[in-house]
Design a protein around this motif. Structure first.
Motif, PDB file in Angstrom:
ATOM      1  N   ALA A  18       0.848  -1.190   0.000  1.00 52.81           N
ATOM      2  CA  ALA A  18       0.000   0.000   0.000  1.00 52.81           C
ATOM      3  C   ALA A  18       0.881   1.237   0.000  1.00 52.81           C
ATOM      4  CB  ALA A  18      -0.917   0.014   1.224  1.00 52.81           C
ATOM      5  N   SER A  19       0.345   2.327  -0.503  1.00 53.91           N
ATOM      6  CA  SER A  19       1.108   3.574  -0.566  1.00 53.91           C
ATOM      7  C   SER A  19       1.484   4.073   0.824  1.00 53.91           C
ATOM      8  CB  SER A  19       0.301   4.643  -1.305  1.00 53.91           C
ATOM      9  OG  SER A  19      -0.868   4.986  -0.580  1.00 53.91           O
ATOM     10  N   GLU A  27      10.907  -1.429   0.265  1.00 50.79           N
ATOM     11  CA  GLU A  27      11.212  -2.634  -0.513  1.00 50.79           C
ATOM     12  C   GLU A  27      10.982  -2.426  -2.013  1.00 50.79           C
ATOM     13  OE1 GLU A  27      12.251  -6.734  -1.235  1.00 50.79           O
ATOM     14  OE2 GLU A  27      12.768  -5.252   0.277  1.00 50.79           O
ATOM     15  N   ASN A  28      10.159  -1.455  -2.397  1.00 53.83           N
ATOM     16  CA  ASN A  28       9.826  -1.274  -3.811  1.00 53.83           C
ATOM     17  C   ASN A  28      11.027  -1.133  -4.749  1.00 53.83           C
ATOM     18  OD1 ASN A  28       7.084  -1.723  -3.712  1.00 53.83           O
ATOM     19  ND2 ASN A  28       6.542   0.445  -3.549  1.00 53.83           N
ATOM     20  N   PRO A  29      12.076  -0.370  -4.417  1.00 49.92           N
ATOM     21  CA  PRO A  29      13.211  -0.289  -5.346  1.00 49.92           C
ATOM     22  C   PRO A  29      13.856  -1.647  -5.616  1.00 49.92           C
ATOM     23  CG  PRO A  29      13.328   1.478  -3.737  1.00 49.92           C
ATOM     24  CD  PRO A  29      12.216   0.553  -3.300  1.00 49.92           C
ATOM     25  N   ASN A  30      13.900  -2.510  -4.604  1.00 49.92           N
ATOM     26  CA  ASN A  30      14.434  -3.853  -4.783  1.00 49.92           C
ATOM     27  C   ASN A  30      13.558  -4.665  -5.741  1.00 49.92           C
ATOM     28  OD1 ASN A  30      16.098  -6.230  -4.110  1.00 49.92           O
ATOM     29  ND2 ASN A  30      14.243  -6.926  -3.087  1.00 49.92           N
ATOM     30  N   VAL A  31      12.245  -4.563  -5.577  1.00 46.68           N
ATOM     31  CA  VAL A  31      11.318  -5.300  -6.437  1.00 46.68           C
ATOM     32  C   VAL A  31      11.421  -4.775  -7.875  1.00 46.68           C
ATOM     33  CG1 VAL A  31       8.910  -5.963  -6.800  1.00 46.68           C
ATOM     34  CG2 VAL A  31       9.808  -5.798  -4.481  1.00 46.68           C
ATOM     35  N   VAL A  32      11.565  -3.467  -8.035  1.00 40.01           N
ATOM     36  CA  VAL A  32      11.739  -2.878  -9.368  1.00 40.01           C
ATOM     37  C   VAL A  32      12.999  -3.427 -10.026  1.00 40.01           C
ATOM     38  CG1 VAL A  32      12.255  -0.729 -10.611  1.00 40.01           C
ATOM     39  CG2 VAL A  32      10.424  -0.773  -8.906  1.00 40.01           C
ATOM     40  N   ALA A  33      14.093  -3.493  -9.280  1.00 38.06           N
ATOM     41  CA  ALA A  33      15.356  -4.011  -9.827  1.00 38.06           C
ATOM     42  C   ALA A  33      15.214  -5.474 -10.248  1.00 38.06           C
ATOM     43  CB  ALA A  33      16.475  -3.855  -8.794  1.00 38.06           C
ATOM     44  N   ALA A  60       1.831   6.703  -5.806  1.00 38.20           N
ATOM     45  CA  ALA A  60       2.909   5.828  -5.325  1.00 38.20           C
ATOM     46  C   ALA A  60       3.414   4.923  -6.446  1.00 38.20           C
ATOM     47  CB  ALA A  60       2.429   4.997  -4.141  1.00 38.20           C
ATOM     48  N   ILE A  61       2.505   4.412  -7.273  1.00 41.18           N
ATOM     49  CA  ILE A  61       2.905   3.570  -8.406  1.00 41.18           C
ATOM     50  C   ILE A  61       3.830   4.363  -9.328  1.00 41.18           C
ATOM     51  CG2 ILE A  61       2.074   2.455 -10.527  1.00 41.18           C
ATOM     52  CD1 ILE A  61      -0.476   1.683  -8.904  1.00 41.18           C
TER      53      ILE A  61
END
Length: 122
Positions: A18-19, A27-33, A60-61
């Motif tokens: 969630a935003s 954790e989002n930058p890791n998932v993006v990578a 946030a997305i």
């Protein structure tokens, strides 16, 4: 309508977030990578948000550069997909194989990357 079955890759991460969730956003930058490295090899991600504010969710997305498919009923903890998976806290991740079977859950960082790499090399 988005069908999970239609969006399965060789490996699919169902990512509950969630935003407003600090640990999720960290954790989002890791998932993006991981997505950028492995999408061309068969990794898909479906993001399921426990947001209740559509504007904050979409912001946030965009800000976190989450380029995969996202779904939400904007029902906060009453999110029906989260209930179906038994999610009690976020971030929560479920790793599915090509048939949709859960093969791992709640991995983050290097553990998540290693598991995706292992599954895609089979």
């Amino acid at each position: 309508m988005i069908s999970l079955k239609e969006n399965l890759g060789k490996v699919t991460i169902v990512d509950f977030w969630a935003s407003w969730c600090g640990p999720c956003r960290v954790e989002n930058p890791n998932v993006v990578a991981i997505y950028n490295e492995f999408h061309s090899k068969g990794l898909n991600i479906v993001g399921v948000s426990l947001d209740k504010d559509a504007a904050k969710w979409k912001e946030a997305i965009a800000k976190d550069k989450l380029t995969w498919i996202h779904v939400s009923h904007l029902k906060f903890w009453e999110e029906p997909i989260a209930a179906q998976y038994g999610v009690q806290s976020i971030p929560a991740t479920f790793i599915l194989d090509a048939s949709g079977n859960i093969v791992a859950r709640d991995l983050r960082g290097e553990e998540l990357k290693a598991k995706i790499k292992e599954l895609l090399s089979k």
